[in-house]
Design a protein around this motif. Sequence first.
Motif, PDB file in Angstrom:
ATOM      1  N   LEU A 192      -9.940 105.219  70.444  1.00  0.00           N
ATOM      2  CA  LEU A 192     -11.017 104.371  69.899  1.00  0.00           C
ATOM      3  C   LEU A 192     -11.456 104.899  68.546  1.00  0.00           C
ATOM      4  N   ALA A 193     -11.525 106.223  68.434  1.00  0.00           N
ATOM      5  CA  ALA A 193     -11.926 106.833  67.167  1.00  0.00           C
ATOM      6  C   ALA A 193     -10.871 106.570  66.097  1.00  0.00           C
ATOM      7  N   ASP A 194      -9.606 106.775  66.438  1.00  0.00           N
ATOM      8  CA  ASP A 194      -8.512 106.528  65.475  1.00  0.00           C
ATOM      9  C   ASP A 194      -8.566 105.117  64.921  1.00  0.00           C
ATOM     10  N   LEU A 195      -8.895 104.185  65.795  1.00  0.00           N
ATOM     11  CA  LEU A 195      -8.889 102.779  65.380  1.00  0.00           C
ATOM     12  C   LEU A 195     -10.251 102.342  64.835  1.00  0.00           C
ATOM     13  N   ASP A 196     -11.147 103.299  64.666  1.00  0.00           N
ATOM     14  CA  ASP A 196     -12.473 103.038  64.120  1.00  0.00           C
ATOM     15  C   ASP A 196     -13.284 102.070  65.000  1.00  0.00           C
ATOM     16  N   LEU A 197     -13.146 102.251  66.306  1.00  0.00           N
ATOM     17  CA  LEU A 197     -13.827 101.355  67.245  1.00  0.00           C
ATOM     18  C   LEU A 197     -15.063 101.982  67.890  1.00  0.00           C
ATOM     19  N   LEU A 198     -15.214 103.298  67.746  1.00  0.00           N
ATOM     20  CA  LEU A 198     -16.365 103.936  68.398  1.00  0.00           C
ATOM     21  C   LEU A 198     -17.680 103.366  67.876  1.00  0.00           C
ATOM     22  N   ARG A 199     -17.668 102.963  66.624  1.00  0.00           N
ATOM     23  CA  ARG A 199     -18.929 102.489  66.032  1.00  0.00           C
ATOM     24  C   ARG A 199     -19.438 101.192  66.666  1.00  0.00           C
ATOM     25  N   PHE A 200     -18.576 100.515  67.409  1.00  0.00           N
ATOM     26  CA  PHE A 200     -19.069  99.310  68.081  1.00  0.00           C
ATOM     27  C   PHE A 200     -19.789  99.639  69.384  1.00  0.00           C
ATOM     28  N   LEU A 251      -0.835  96.240  66.014  1.00  0.00           N
ATOM     29  CA  LEU A 251      -1.680  97.268  65.403  1.00  0.00           C
ATOM     30  C   LEU A 251      -2.360  96.718  64.140  1.00  0.00           C
ATOM     31  N   ALA A 252      -1.601  96.002  63.335  1.00  0.00           N
ATOM     32  CA  ALA A 252      -2.169  95.434  62.103  1.00  0.00           C
ATOM     33  C   ALA A 252      -3.269  94.423  62.440  1.00  0.00           C
ATOM     34  N   LEU A 253      -3.046  93.642  63.491  1.00  0.00           N
ATOM     35  CA  LEU A 253      -4.064  92.655  63.875  1.00  0.00           C
ATOM     36  C   LEU A 253      -5.323  93.338  64.401  1.00  0.00           C
ATOM     37  N   ILE A 254      -5.152  94.460  65.074  1.00  0.00           N
ATOM     38  CA  ILE A 254      -6.327  95.204  65.555  1.00  0.00           C
ATOM     39  C   ILE A 254      -7.119  95.720  64.357  1.00  0.00           C
ATOM     40  N   LYS A 255      -6.404  96.254  63.389  1.00  0.00           N
ATOM     41  CA  LYS A 255      -7.104  96.744  62.193  1.00  0.00           C
ATOM     42  C   LYS A 255      -7.858  95.600  61.500  1.00  0.00           C
ATOM     43  N   GLY A 256      -7.233  94.433  61.482  1.00  0.00           N
ATOM     44  CA  GLY A 256      -7.899  93.265  60.914  1.00  0.00           C
ATOM     45  C   GLY A 256      -9.157  92.913  61.689  1.00  0.00           C
ATOM     46  N   ALA A 257      -9.057  92.959  63.008  1.00  0.00           N
ATOM     47  CA  ALA A 257     -10.210  92.623  63.859  1.00  0.00           C
ATOM     48  C   ALA A 257     -11.353  93.604  63.615  1.00  0.00           C
ATOM     49  N   LYS A 310     -11.893  95.296  60.827  1.00  0.00           N
ATOM     50  CA  LYS A 310     -12.449  94.978  59.494  1.00  0.00           C
ATOM     51  C   LYS A 310     -13.392  93.783  59.567  1.00  0.00           C
ATOM     52  N   MET A 311     -12.994  92.798  60.351  1.00  0.00           N
ATOM     53  CA  MET A 311     -13.819  91.587  60.462  1.00  0.00           C
ATOM     54  C   MET A 311     -15.024  91.790  61.364  1.00  0.00           C
ATOM     55  N   GLU A 312     -15.118  92.974  61.975  1.00  0.00           N
ATOM     56  CA  GLU A 312     -16.251  93.298  62.849  1.00  0.00           C
ATOM     57  C   GLU A 312     -16.426  92.293  63.980  1.00  0.00           C
ATOM     58  N   LEU A 313     -15.320  91.861  64.540  1.00  0.00           N
ATOM     59  CA  LEU A 313     -15.388  90.836  65.590  1.00  0.00           C
ATOM     60  C   LEU A 313     -16.182  91.277  66.810  1.00  0.00           C
ATOM     61  N   PHE A 314     -16.336  92.586  66.968  1.00  0.00           N
ATOM     62  CA  PHE A 314     -16.899  93.088  68.227  1.00  0.00           C
ATOM     63  C   PHE A 314     -18.403  92.928  68.320  1.00  0.00           C
ATOM     64  N   HIS A 315     -19.050  92.725  67.167  1.00  0.00           N
ATOM     65  CA  HIS A 315     -20.492  92.487  67.227  1.00  0.00           C
ATOM     66  C   HIS A 315     -20.808  91.196  67.970  1.00  0.00           C
ATOM     67  N   ARG A 316     -19.817  90.315  67.994  1.00  0.00           N
ATOM     68  CA  ARG A 316     -20.013  89.033  68.680  1.00  0.00           C
ATOM     69  C   ARG A 316     -20.019  89.166  70.190  1.00  0.00           C
ATOM     70  N   LEU A 317     -19.432  90.251  70.660  1.00  0.00           N
ATOM     71  CA  LEU A 317     -19.306  90.396  72.116  1.00  0.00           C
ATOM     72  C   LEU A 317     -20.643  90.696  72.760  1.00  0.00           C
ATOM     73  N   SER A 318     -20.866  90.129  73.925  1.00  0.00           N
ATOM     74  CA  SER A 318     -22.094  90.458  74.648  1.00  0.00           C
ATOM     75  C   SER A 318     -21.995  91.898  75.140  1.00  0.00           C
ATOM     76  N   GLY A 319     -23.172  92.497  75.355  1.00  0.00           N
ATOM     77  CA  GLY A 319     -23.202  93.840  75.910  1.00  0.00           C
ATOM     78  C   GLY A 319     -22.446  93.912  77.221  1.00  0.00           C
TER      79      GLY A 319
END
Length: 437
Positions: A237-245, A197-203, A205-214
């Motif tokens: 997804l919302a709880d983990l703040d992932l919807l914005r990706f 869970l902590a590593l997901i939160k780190g990911a 924060k680092m916005e790693l998902f912008h790197r992913l292709s559509g």
Amino acid sequence: AVRRRDVGGLLRDRLPREVHDLLQTAGELSERLGYSAYVVGGFVRDLLLGIDNLDVDFVVEGDGIAFARALAKERAGRVKVHERFGTAVVLLPDGFKVDVATARTEYYEYPTALPTVEQSSIKKDLYRRDFTINTLAVRLNPRAFGQLIDFYGGQRDLKERLIRVLHSLSFVEDPTRVFRAIRFELRFDFHLSKETLALIKGAVKMELFHRLSGQRLLDELRYLFSERTPRHAVRRLADLDLLRFIHPTLTWSNRLDRRLSEVEAALEWYKLSCLDRHISGWLVYAMALTEAMPDQAVHEMLERFPFTEAERGAITAARFLTQPVCRALSRRAPLRPSDTVALLAGLADETLVFLLAKNASASAKRHLSLYLTTYRDVKPALTGKSLQALGFRPGPLYRTILERLTTARLDGDVKTEAEERELVKTFSDQGRGRARD
Ligand code: CTP
């Protein structure tokens, strides 16, 4: 330390005979070739969980492609080889498919070293995987057939119902694993380990998902929303703040949550009522998400993700084109069935189910459900052949006549073939006249 356990009994009891035989054959074959073969990953995980899963993934210490060729030959199957990755798919005559991979050996990392022990390469191979519960392997070679191999605590985490990465760079290596973590969490009702869970939160924060292709992100979301509870997935997804990706404007709201419940109910109804049809449920959930976004954001989302033309059309219709349809469906004044058909024909089932979820009015729901279950299958008894027999010359007129017959059928103006013939006569003078020209 590696944990071993005999799961030969489980294999025998849980698997269909043919699959069990196939595993034995694979073991014997690899022995003959001087290799070690394992069945690995989700297949083993689900075996231990008591869940049916016949997605067989073999990993071979040795030449995986040679092994695949030999297996195909033994079973009169075909083989599709990906030389570059050392992988292959074996297609058996009964349609059964297995994946074969070559274990990554030490050789890649230390070009001069010989592989130390036989198992070192399967161990390395499994280390490259996402979560401990997916790192279990079962040996297939005859002398050790059915031996479960657990290098990374997969059995412990299955027992404790935990999703746990193997190392702290896992999500950096592959950010899609974050979505996989949520998928497994919801599918099995497991939890993320504290560290994961902590590593997901780190990911995040680092916005790693912008790197992913559509493409990759869309694939993951499609899988996620194809599981049993997409509504909970969105919440997670919302709880983990992932919807914005998915899109920066997308946020969770009570309104969205309510809509997701309605989609769930509408899909449930569809699956019970339209048994012989297939629907992409995930797409209906995607429609619910777009509803919570501004127009411009929807266009951007359609740009970013490589939906198929049909999917794009269905989403666009649901979001931008159906307002007049909804208004017409909700009007007090009675609609004839043929009017309903005229309004709805051409819309994808996904769009229709979304409209069903979205429309509160009882009359709209009735029109939509009747269309989906009944109206759209209505056809006249007369066919092109019958028209020919009645003396009509084949041509565009046929379509017009058949459409008018369908309308009459739909609205109850004709009920039998005889009545259809009567009706055809009323507009036949002109047609027959032409036929004799
Ligand atoms: N894998 C991974 N990282 C990914 C995708 C897959 O490490 N981003 C690994 C997983 O360990 C998995 C294996 O590759 O066991 C095969 O992937 P897949 O078939 O997607 O996983 P399953 O576990 O079989 O999942 P499912 O039950 O949904 O098919």
